[in-house]
Design an enzyme around this catalytic site. Structure first.
Site, PDB file in Angstrom:
ATOM      1  N   LYS A 115       0.822  -1.215   0.000  1.00 52.94           N
ATOM      2  CA  LYS A 115       0.000   0.000   0.000  1.00 52.94           C
ATOM      3  C   LYS A 115       0.852   1.260   0.000  1.00 52.94           C
ATOM      4  O   LYS A 115       0.468   2.270  -0.570  1.00 52.94           O
ATOM      5  CB  LYS A 115      -0.958   0.004   1.193  1.00 52.94           C
ATOM      6  N   LYS A 217      -5.240 -11.438  -6.586  1.00 49.50           N
ATOM      7  CA  LYS A 217      -6.365 -11.466  -5.649  1.00 49.50           C
ATOM      8  C   LYS A 217      -7.538 -10.623  -6.168  1.00 49.50           C
ATOM      9  O   LYS A 217      -7.313  -9.567  -6.743  1.00 49.50           O
ATOM     10  CB  LYS A 217      -5.856 -10.890  -4.320  1.00 49.50           C
ATOM     11  N   LYS A 220     -10.896  -4.686  -4.381  1.00 54.61           N
ATOM     12  CA  LYS A 220     -11.665  -3.461  -4.619  1.00 54.61           C
ATOM     13  C   LYS A 220     -10.896  -2.504  -5.504  1.00 54.61           C
ATOM     14  O   LYS A 220     -11.476  -1.664  -6.178  1.00 54.61           O
ATOM     15  CB  LYS A 220     -11.915  -2.735  -3.285  1.00 54.61           C
TER      16      LYS A 220
HETATM   17  P1  TYM Z   1     -10.821  -5.838   4.250  1.00 57.57           P
HETATM   18  O1  TYM Z   1     -11.845  -4.811   4.563  1.00 57.57           O
HETATM   19  O2  TYM Z   1      -9.805  -5.553   3.214  1.00 57.57           O
HETATM   20  O3  TYM Z   1     -11.510  -7.198   3.848  1.00 57.57           O
HETATM   21  C1  TYM Z   1     -12.556  -7.752   4.629  1.00 57.57           C
HETATM   22  C2  TYM Z   1     -12.409  -9.258   4.666  1.00 57.57           C
HETATM   23  O4  TYM Z   1     -12.467  -9.798   3.348  1.00 57.57           O
HETATM   24  C3  TYM Z   1     -11.363 -10.670   3.147  1.00 57.57           C
HETATM   25  N1  TYM Z   1     -10.971 -10.628   1.724  1.00 57.57           N
HETATM   26  C4  TYM Z   1     -10.844 -11.713   0.963  1.00 57.57           C
HETATM   27  N2  TYM Z   1     -11.021 -13.022   1.226  1.00 57.57           N
HETATM   28  C5  TYM Z   1     -10.824 -13.889   0.199  1.00 57.57           C
HETATM   29  N3  TYM Z   1     -10.477 -13.503  -1.060  1.00 57.57           N
HETATM   30  C6  TYM Z   1     -10.288 -12.200  -1.364  1.00 57.57           C
HETATM   31  N4  TYM Z   1      -9.959 -11.833  -2.613  1.00 57.57           N
HETATM   32  C7  TYM Z   1     -10.473 -11.232  -0.331  1.00 57.57           C
HETATM   33  N5  TYM Z   1     -10.379  -9.875  -0.286  1.00 57.57           N
HETATM   34  C8  TYM Z   1     -10.685  -9.528   0.988  1.00 57.57           C
HETATM   35  C9  TYM Z   1     -10.280 -10.132   4.055  1.00 57.57           C
HETATM   36  O5  TYM Z   1      -9.306 -11.107   4.344  1.00 57.57           O
HETATM   37  C10 TYM Z   1     -11.074  -9.717   5.268  1.00 57.57           C
HETATM   38  O6  TYM Z   1     -11.284 -10.832   6.112  1.00 57.57           O
HETATM   39  N6  TYM Z   1      -7.532  -5.446   8.006  1.00 57.57           N
HETATM   40  C11 TYM Z   1      -8.835  -5.951   7.635  1.00 57.57           C
HETATM   41  C12 TYM Z   1      -9.967  -5.419   8.488  1.00 57.57           C
HETATM   42  C13 TYM Z   1      -9.779  -5.527   9.965  1.00 57.57           C
HETATM   43  C14 TYM Z   1      -9.881  -6.717  10.733  1.00 57.57           C
HETATM   44  C15 TYM Z   1      -9.668  -6.311  12.086  1.00 57.57           C
HETATM   45  C16 TYM Z   1     -10.144  -8.049  10.418  1.00 57.57           C
HETATM   46  C17 TYM Z   1      -9.501  -4.507  10.816  1.00 57.57           C
HETATM   47  N7  TYM Z   1      -9.454  -4.969  12.090  1.00 57.57           N
HETATM   48  C18 TYM Z   1      -9.694  -7.236  13.125  1.00 57.57           C
HETATM   49  C19 TYM Z   1     -10.147  -8.968  11.473  1.00 57.57           C
HETATM   50  C20 TYM Z   1      -9.937  -8.568  12.807  1.00 57.57           C
HETATM   51  C21 TYM Z   1      -9.125  -5.569   6.192  1.00 57.57           C
HETATM   52  O7  TYM Z   1      -8.609  -4.610   5.688  1.00 57.57           O
HETATM   53  O8  TYM Z   1     -10.091  -6.302   5.608  1.00 57.57           O
END
Ligand code: TYM
Length: 354
Positions: A115, A217, A220
């Site tokens: 990022k 992957k 978004k």
């Molecule tokens: P975020 O908002 O990017 O994504 C949310 C969830 O979706 C999953 N994900 C995927 N799983 C499978 N294939 C994909 N292509 C894919 N893209 C996204 C992510 O793994 C996630 O589970 N850092 C985290 C948010 C967060 C969080 C936390 C999660 C903040 N605090 C505490 C767990 C516990 C994030 O940016 O997810």
């Protein structure tokens, strides 16, 4: 030897449209875990300002994630659904974790490197400290289990490192305050205040890949909308995207082994398996030997059957912002009561006067 009470925690950022990767990697698992667990699901709005500070309609984005949770089947009365900024203890514990974690740990995070890109000096301090806030999200509830996609694995390993260092650095004070729990970390007995979080990444689609390139992957931020299925896509769009999805010319294999070296085939079979709660092996026992011209229409039917009701319910909920806001407010109050208790204990362990 006692143990921590199991608690499931996870979060989703309110940035951009939710896609099939978010749904299969995370939200669908959140729904399944509700039956047997105490669960807290959070819209992590504080995280969303780390990479980009100013967002158009952030309130609307927050509501749309809450709507997706509820439309997918999360019960906000039995469990807790709220947005992170409503519970200031997340940021408070993150500050303490900023002092526990080492800069070197943060610099090694692959998501930070991706990022921040080449101009690291110009990335926000919040982007560097992102995993520390993520650890605080989970540990402010002393959460034990975290359903996420594969891309969050490294962040959760870091959350374990932070918990371990806190437990060891404050070992004597944890004992003196009587707030700890005896656990085993490997074979090692540890008197811990914070649990060692367990990532829950398994399943047939821990990493849903782009429909245009099976080695990337689904994300978004991919400039091509054809690369992903958005949760708000209508049936016709879903059908078009799956029909146009990249594949190879071979028929599907009869066993999962045969998917090796065929990333696009593996991705589509994984999506089918996750959407139907089956294993890839099971899906291949049905479709092995068949061409994509047969498999793709079956996948379109399945995806539309599963996703359309969720999309429709999301739209309905998003028209009733007062209802969503009330759910988030109520969840925030219940989460805050739990987080306050942890922060009072943590302050006592560290030795703050209050
Ligand atoms: P975020 O908002 O990017 O994504 C949310 C969830 O979706 C999953 N994900 C995927 N799983 C499978 N294939 C994909 N292509 C894919 N893209 C996204 C992510 O793994 C996630 O589970 N850092 C985290 C948010 C967060 C969080 C936390 C999660 C903040 N605090 C505490 C767990 C516990 C994030 O940016 O997810």
């Amino acid at each position: 030897m006692t143990a921590f009470k199991p608690l499931v925690f996870s979060g989703v950022q309110p940035t951009g449209n939710l896609h099939l990767g978010n749904y299969l990697g995370a939200i669908r698992k959140f729904v399944a875990l509700q039956a047997d667990n105490d669960c807290i699901y959070c819209v992590v709005d504080l995280h969303s300002i780390t990479a980009q500070l100013v967002h158009e309609d952030l309130k609307g984005q927050i509501r749309s994630i809450a709507a997706a949770f509820i439309a997918s089947g999360i019960d906000p009365e039995k469990h807790i659904v709220f947005n992170q900024s409503a519970v200031p203890q997340h940021a408070e514990l993150a500050w303490i974790f900023n002092c526990v974690a080492r800069i070197g740990w943060m610099n090694r995070m692959t998501q930070f490197k991706d990022k921040a890109g080449k101009d690291r000096e110009n990335a926000s301090l919040g982007l560097l400290a992102y995993p520390s806030l993520m650890a605080a999200d989970i540990l402010v509830y002393r959460g034990t289990h975290v359903p996420v996609g594969d891309d969050q694995k490294q962040h959760l390993e870091l959350a374990r490192d932070i918990a371990m260092k806190f437990n060891l650095d404050f070992r004597d004070n944890i004992r003196a305050t009587g707030t700890g729990v005896d656990i085993l970390v490997g074979d090692e007995p540890v008197h811990a205040y914070f649990p060692m979080v367990e990532p829950m990444i398994e399943g047939p689609a821990p990493r849903v890949m782009s429909l245009r390139d099976g080695t990337k992957k689904m994300s978004k931020s991919d400039p091509s909308d054809l690369s992903r299925i958005n949760l708000m896509d209508d049936a016709e769009t879903i059908s078009k995207k799956i029909r146009k999805a990249k594949t190879d010319p071979e028929a599907l294999p009869s066993e999962a082994e045969g998917l090796k070296g065929r990333p696009e085939a593996e991705n589509l079979v994984g999506i089918y398996a996750a959407l139907s709660d089956r294993s890839k092996a099971d899906v291949l026992s049905e479709f092995g030997g068949q061409q994509f011209s047969t498999f793709k229409p079956a996948l379109v039917d399945l995806a539309v059957t599963v996703l359309s009701p969720i999309t429709a319910e999301m739209r309905r909920l998003m028209d009733d912002t007062a209802h969503i806001d009330a759910i988030l407010r109520n969840g925030g109050e219940r989460a805050r009561a739990r987080a306050e208790k942890t922060m009072a204990e943590v302050s006592d362990i560290i030795g703050f006067l209050r």
